[in-house]
Design an enzyme around this catalytic site. Structure first.
Site, PDB file in Angstrom:
ATOM      1  N   HIS A 190       0.388  -1.253  -0.152  1.00  0.00           N
ATOM      2  CA  HIS A 190      -0.263  -0.160  -0.072  1.00  0.00           C
ATOM      3  C   HIS A 190       0.627   1.139  -0.223  1.00  0.00           C
ATOM      4  O   HIS A 190       1.637   1.569   0.548  1.00  0.00           O
ATOM      5  CB  HIS A 190      -0.723  -0.077   1.164  1.00  0.00           C
ATOM      6  CG  HIS A 190      -1.740   0.865   1.218  1.00  0.00           C
ATOM      7  ND1 HIS A 190      -1.300   2.330   1.172  1.00  0.00           N
ATOM      8  CD2 HIS A 190      -3.307   0.656   1.314  1.00  0.00           C
ATOM      9  CE1 HIS A 190      -3.069   3.005   1.580  1.00  0.00           C
ATOM     10  NE2 HIS A 190      -3.634   1.885   1.227  1.00  0.00           N
ATOM     11  N   ARG A 243      -6.768  10.033   0.029  1.00  0.00           N
ATOM     12  CA  ARG A 243      -6.704  10.217  -1.411  1.00  0.00           C
ATOM     13  C   ARG A 243      -7.835   9.883  -1.650  1.00  0.00           C
ATOM     14  O   ARG A 243      -8.785  11.445  -2.610  1.00  0.00           O
ATOM     15  CB  ARG A 243      -5.714   9.302  -1.913  1.00  0.00           C
ATOM     16  CG  ARG A 243      -4.684   9.976  -1.661  1.00  0.00           C
ATOM     17  CD  ARG A 243      -3.471   8.912  -2.503  1.00  0.00           C
ATOM     18  NE  ARG A 243      -3.699   7.021  -1.221  1.00  0.00           N
ATOM     19  CZ  ARG A 243      -3.593   6.353  -1.975  1.00  0.00           C
ATOM     20  NH1 ARG A 243      -4.010   6.342  -3.473  1.00  0.00           N
ATOM     21  NH2 ARG A 243      -3.838   5.314  -1.084  1.00  0.00           N
TER      22      ARG A 243
END
Ligand code: FAD
Ligand code: SIN
Length: 486
Positions: free
Chosen positions: A258, A281
């Protein structure tokens, strides 16, 4: 007035055994109790919930009542296939067919899975974000209160604790699967005092992945990932217990990195890190290099962004064997407001700081000014980002408030595991189901390929956990319930 007696399990009956108390195990157990089948959950940890408890961005669903942007199962299916990449595209016919069926089933069942948790179970999943690799916003979490993992796990646990058909044993580490005449008939487990016990019944494995087993299975299957920190607790994977009795393991080398684990300035060399949820995000956050420039579409797949970090970001030196890179996550006030509870936690932990663009530097200010023009549609994003979440800052100035934190790639999820089918049966080397054995959640392999989409792990746990519960309940009634009790 007639009173309806609440059904109770008979004390001498064997249980269906569920190994693991994360979302896959809890979903299976909940389903078993719906069929009035006694279930015993075994977990090696002190507290229930596994990695599911930590889930921070939410669960995917296409076509749910909470989505304001229209979405279809077909689009979700296409995104999943694209994300699965090479293992999907280049698989031999039979393997490709198998993967295809699993992807079809999980995407088609996603609306019902969200409805099961929200409408039937009462968990708030009304807030929807777009995560990396998704063409539509479809990752559901609560508008307020606990993060999605804790909310979902907590609710299912409370309900199972109150159910007479469910029993739970913590600090019970399963060490062996018992197989007789080609059928799984129980497990052996070791308790807190290191005493070994055996228990008989059909078995559902929901024991999670091995992304925290950095010196063991990660090292075995992907030695090149040595030194990358992890978001998972350090525990060994349980897949070898299943391969010992003939289960086929697939996709074991596909370990997800990740792109955004928090680099906590209070303990930068910690090997287990807090995750900077992808929702940060999705709701509008951007990524900057140490020179203040952007370098990637922040809503690409995890695999793509991680590769971009490795190619473009500065590698940090001086933390011994640990490998980390220098990347900044930046949110404006619009993105931050959409993440109310997450922000409170990250700010309280010191993982994010409130500051101004002027404090970060001139290049960062120019980058954000250019980004604001992209969001306003005045120019196209050179990296291809087209969804901007709740970004609001239209005229960035030196005194504009932003939230920033340092992030680095982290081991996060293992796509590989035991091969299984749409009925959650574990398959052997020949692709045949092993009688009396099912699996669900991260312990399984053969679905996500080389990259799992954010939000699809909770989804697979709910979908296949419930299927495993239904299937094991039917098997138990056929094989373990004596004629007089039916
Ligand atoms: P787990 O939840 O890990 O549970 C497995 C359990 O099995 C554990 O309690 C473990 O102790 C037990 N166990 C293991 N071996 C044995 C044994 N031999 N004997 C007895 N017990 C055993 N996914 C999403 O879809 N959305 C998200 O927002 C999201 N956020 C995440 C955030 C973080 C920080 C992390 C780490 C993961 C996140 N994920 C998310 C991934 C997702 O949470 C996990 O992949 C998923 O919850 C796995 O569920 P599971 O039930 O398969 O396993
Ligand atoms: C995250 O919040 O970034 C994790 C989501 C996931 O692993 O699906």
């Amino acid at each position: 007035m007639s009173t309806c007696a609440i059904p109770q399990p008979l004390t001498h009956q064997p249980h269906v055994i569920v190994v693991g108390t994360g979302l896959a195990g809890l979903s299976a157990a909940t389903q078993l109790t719906k069929h009035n089948v006694p279930v015993i959950l075994l977990d090696r940890a002190e507290k229930p919930g596994g990695n599911s408890m930590k889930a921070s961005s939410g669960i995917n669903g296409a076509g749910t009542k909470f989505q304001s942007v229209p979405d279809t199962v077909e689009e979700f299916y296409n995104d999943t296939v694209r994300s699965a990449g090479k293992p999907y595209a280049t698989a031999e016919n039979i393997d490709r067919e198998r993967r295809d069926k699993l992807i079809e089933l999980v995407t088609k069942s996603s609306k019902d899975a969200v409805a099961w948790l929200s409408d039937d179970t009462g968990i708030d999943l009304s807030k929807v974000a777009q995560l990396g690799g998704h063409s539509k916003p479809r990752t559901h979490r609560g508008a307020k209160g606990k993060p999605p993992g804790a909310a979902i796990v907590g609710t299912l646990l409370d309900s199972l604790k109150a159910n007479p058909f469910a029993e739970m044993k913590m600090k019970a580490r399963v060490t062996k699967v018992l197989k007789e005449s080609e059928e799984v008939v129980g497990v052996e487990y070791v308790d807190a005092e290191e005493s070994t016990h055996s228990i008989r019944g059909p078995v559902i494995f929901a024991s999670g992945g091995f992304a925290g087993d950095v010196h063991g299975m990660v090292n075995k299957y992907r030695p090149d990932l040595a030194g990358i920190p992890s978001t998972n607790e350090a525990r060994e994977g349980s897949q070898p217990l299943l391969s010992e009795i003939g289960a086929r393991l697939v996709d074991m080398e596909h370990i997800q990195v990740h792109p955004t684990g928090f680099l906590d300035q209070k303990g930068p060399s910690a090997t287990v890190k807090f995750l900077a949820a992808e929702a940060l995000r999705g709701e509008g956050g951007i990524l900057l290099l140490d020179n203040g420039t952007r370098f990637v579409n922040e809503l690409e797949t995890r695999e793509f962004i991680t590769d971009a970090v490795w190619k473009s970001a500065t590698k940090l030196e001086g933390d011994g064997d640990i490998r980390q890179w220098d990347v900044m996550l930046l949110l404006d006030e619009g993105a931050a407001a959409a993440l109310d509870t997450h922000m409170q936690f990250y700010l309280w932990k010191g993982l994010l700081q409130k500051t101004t663009l002027g404090e970060i530097g001139e290049t960062a200010l120019e980058t954000v000014q250019e980004y604001a023009d992209i969001v306003a549609g005045k120019k196209a994003d050179p990296y291809g980002r087209v969804a901007f979440g709740n970004w609001m800052l239209s005229e960035p100035q030196a005194d504009s408030v932003v939230y920033v934190g340092k992030v680095t790639p982290v081991l996060h999820f293992t796509m590989g595991g035991v091969l299984f089918n749409e009925e959650a049966q574990v398959l052997d080397e020949q692709g045949q189901p092993i009688r009396g054995l099912w699996a669900a959640g991260e312990v399984t392999g053969g679905l996500h390929g080389q990259n799992r989409l954010g939000g699809s792990s909770l989804l697979e746990c709910a979908v296949f956990g419930r299927i495993a519960g239904d299937q094991a309940a039917a098997f138990w009634k056929d094989h373990y319930l004596t004629a007089g009790e039916q």
